[in-house]
Design an enzyme around this catalytic site. Structure first.
Site, short mmCIF file in Angstrom:
data_model
loop_
_atom_site.label_atom_id
_atom_site.label_comp_id
_atom_site.label_asym_id
_atom_site.label_seq_id
_atom_site.Cartn_x
_atom_site.Cartn_y
_atom_site.Cartn_z
N ILE A 93 0.83 -1.20 0.00
CA ILE A 93 0.00 0.00 0.00
C ILE A 93 0.86 1.25 0.00
O ILE A 93 0.66 2.17 -0.80
CB ILE A 93 -0.95 0.01 1.21
CG1 ILE A 93 -1.85 -1.24 1.20
CG2 ILE A 93 -1.80 1.28 1.21
CD1 ILE A 93 -2.71 -1.38 -0.04
N SER A 115 -0.92 -14.94 0.09
CA SER A 115 -1.24 -15.94 -0.92
C SER A 115 -0.79 -15.57 -2.33
O SER A 115 -0.86 -16.40 -3.24
CB SER A 115 -2.77 -16.18 -0.95
OG SER A 115 -3.24 -16.56 0.33
N ALA A 116 -0.36 -14.32 -2.53
CA ALA A 116 0.17 -13.86 -3.81
C ALA A 116 -0.87 -13.89 -4.93
O ALA A 116 -0.56 -14.12 -6.08
CB ALA A 116 1.40 -14.67 -4.21
N HIS A 132 -7.22 -11.14 -6.62
CA HIS A 132 -8.58 -11.67 -6.64
C HIS A 132 -9.43 -10.98 -7.71
O HIS A 132 -9.28 -9.78 -7.96
CB HIS A 132 -9.24 -11.48 -5.28
CG HIS A 132 -8.58 -12.25 -4.18
ND1 HIS A 132 -8.99 -13.51 -3.81
CD2 HIS A 132 -7.53 -11.94 -3.38
CE1 HIS A 132 -8.21 -13.94 -2.82
NE2 HIS A 132 -7.33 -13.00 -2.54
N ILE A 141 -6.33 -3.12 5.61
CA ILE A 141 -6.25 -3.53 4.20
C ILE A 141 -5.93 -5.02 4.14
O ILE A 141 -4.84 -5.44 3.76
CB ILE A 141 -5.23 -2.67 3.43
CG1 ILE A 141 -5.46 -1.18 3.72
CG2 ILE A 141 -5.33 -2.94 1.94
CD1 ILE A 141 -6.83 -0.66 3.31
N SER A 175 -7.33 -8.97 2.89
CA SER A 175 -7.74 -9.45 1.57
C SER A 175 -9.06 -8.79 1.17
O SER A 175 -9.98 -8.74 2.00
CB SER A 175 -7.91 -10.96 1.60
OG SER A 175 -8.29 -11.45 0.35
N SER A 186 -4.73 -7.03 -4.14
CA SER A 186 -5.44 -6.79 -5.39
C SER A 186 -5.81 -5.32 -5.56
O SER A 186 -5.74 -4.78 -6.67
CB SER A 186 -6.72 -7.64 -5.45
OG SER A 186 -6.48 -8.97 -5.07
#
Length: 348
Positions: free
Chosen positions: A12, A45-46, A49, A336, A338, A342
């Site tokens: 971020i 998790s890289a 989404h 921030i 999940s 993304s």
């Protein structure tokens, strides 16, 4: 005096610096750790989404979908490892099929492109190693995988080349408003004065908040544990595999990585300390057992690394993006979780 001081250089803070560096600003990033993306950003998790999960009308929904579009552009421009492989949300029983429809309707309202609900036969044709219990899936081709650390580093590098100053190992210890409307930040590397401050401190954002006013949100650090498997397991699945939420929680994902490995996880355990990143036997057993509901044939003997990351869950369900109550030049970007990775460039 700086125009903007950014506290934190996870994805971020990096994205904010990247965006601000396009303009005539004097910007400094204050990162407590000794490197960029050294906390939540490097241990997740890289996944980028697609955007069907957030409730329509929320900041999460809008910024997720736009962020995935921007991430594709940024990764192409900056040569960041990225692959648009798409995702499948599995219904592992007939009772879970209505939830696929719910996610489809969410995604449609959020503007997620090209989704489709697949039959069992269509799903297994795409992923033959899935469980025979699969009854159908939601296919979202816009989902992608990325190297989060390299993504944040690339945006930071461009920002620095454009004139942004990066101070590493520079922890903010206090903050106060100045008479002229700016802020004086006391750090481990001396005092920094800035007209505007962006609080992108991740799991420490509440602590920064409390330096200037009573906190309006509470952060609960939540640990997630993962397996990283050898490249011999990297083709076990070709898409990001999610499970429908069930009585055990939101389930565990199985996904290829941009480097050819397989990542499996996470669980979700609230912890007392933001730096509580240890792996546990119970946690790893849960991840392995739950992931086999989706992909029974995963060979966990090929594990080459276990790791854990801590994400910033808050007392609010949506992203927190707002100025401090009595200090409009201090902007909180907090909670921030999940789909934060993304949404990052859209947030910026």
């Amino acid at each position: 005096m700086y125009d903007v001081a950014i506290i934190g250089c996870g994805v971020i803070g990096a994205a904010a610096a990247y965006a601000l560096s396009r303009y005539e600003n004097k910007v400094v990033i204050l990162e407590a750790e000794n490197d960029v993306a050294d906390c939540t950003t490097k241990a997740n998790s890289a996944i980028l989404h697609a955007g069907y999960d957030p409730a329509p009308g929320t900041k999460m929904a809008r910024l997720n979908v736009r962020g995935v579009e921007l991430a594709k552009e940024i990764c192409t421009k900056l040569d960041v490892p990225y692959k648009q492989c798409g995702s499948l949300v599995l219904a592992l029983s007939e009772s879970e099929l209505p939830h696929l429809q719910h996610l489809y309707e969410n995604g449609t309202a959020n503007g997620v492109p090209d989704m489709k609900i697949l039959t069992k036969e269509e799903t297994l044709a795409m992923e033959p190693n899935l469980s025979e219990n699969v009854c159908g899936a939601l296919w979202a081709p816009s989902a992608a995988i990325v190297s989060p650390w390299e993504y944040a580093l690339a945006m930071t590098e461009v920002a620095v080349r454009n004139g942004v100053e990066l101070r590493r190992s520079c922890r903010v210890e206090d903050a106060e408003a100045m008479a002229d409307g700016g802020y004086r930040l006391t750090t481990t590397q001396g005092t920094v004065e800035a007209r505007y401050v962006i609080n992108a401190a991740g799991i420490w954002a509440e602590k920064v908040h409390c330096m200037v006013e009573p906190a309006s949100f509470h952060i609960t650090p939540t640990r997630g544990e993962y397996y990283l498997l050898d490249k011999s397991e990297g083709t076990r699945v070709s898409h990001v595999i999610f499970q429908c939420p069930n009585k055990l929680g939101k389930g565990v994902l199985v996904s290829p990585t941009v480097h050819g490995n397989l990542i499996v996880g996470p669980n979700a355990v609230d912890v007392d300390a933001p730096d509580s990143r240890e792996n546990t036997l119970a946690g790893m057993d849960f991840v392995a057992e739950t992931s086999r509901r989706s992909v029974p044939s995963i060979d966990f003997r090929q594990s080459i690394r276990n790791f854990a990351g801590v994400r910033a869950n808050t007392s609010e369900s949506d992203f927190i993006i707002r100025p401090a109550k009595n200090m409009p030049r201090l902007l909180h970007i907090a909670g921030i979780k999940s789909p934060g990775l993304s949404a990052a460039p859209a947030i910026a």
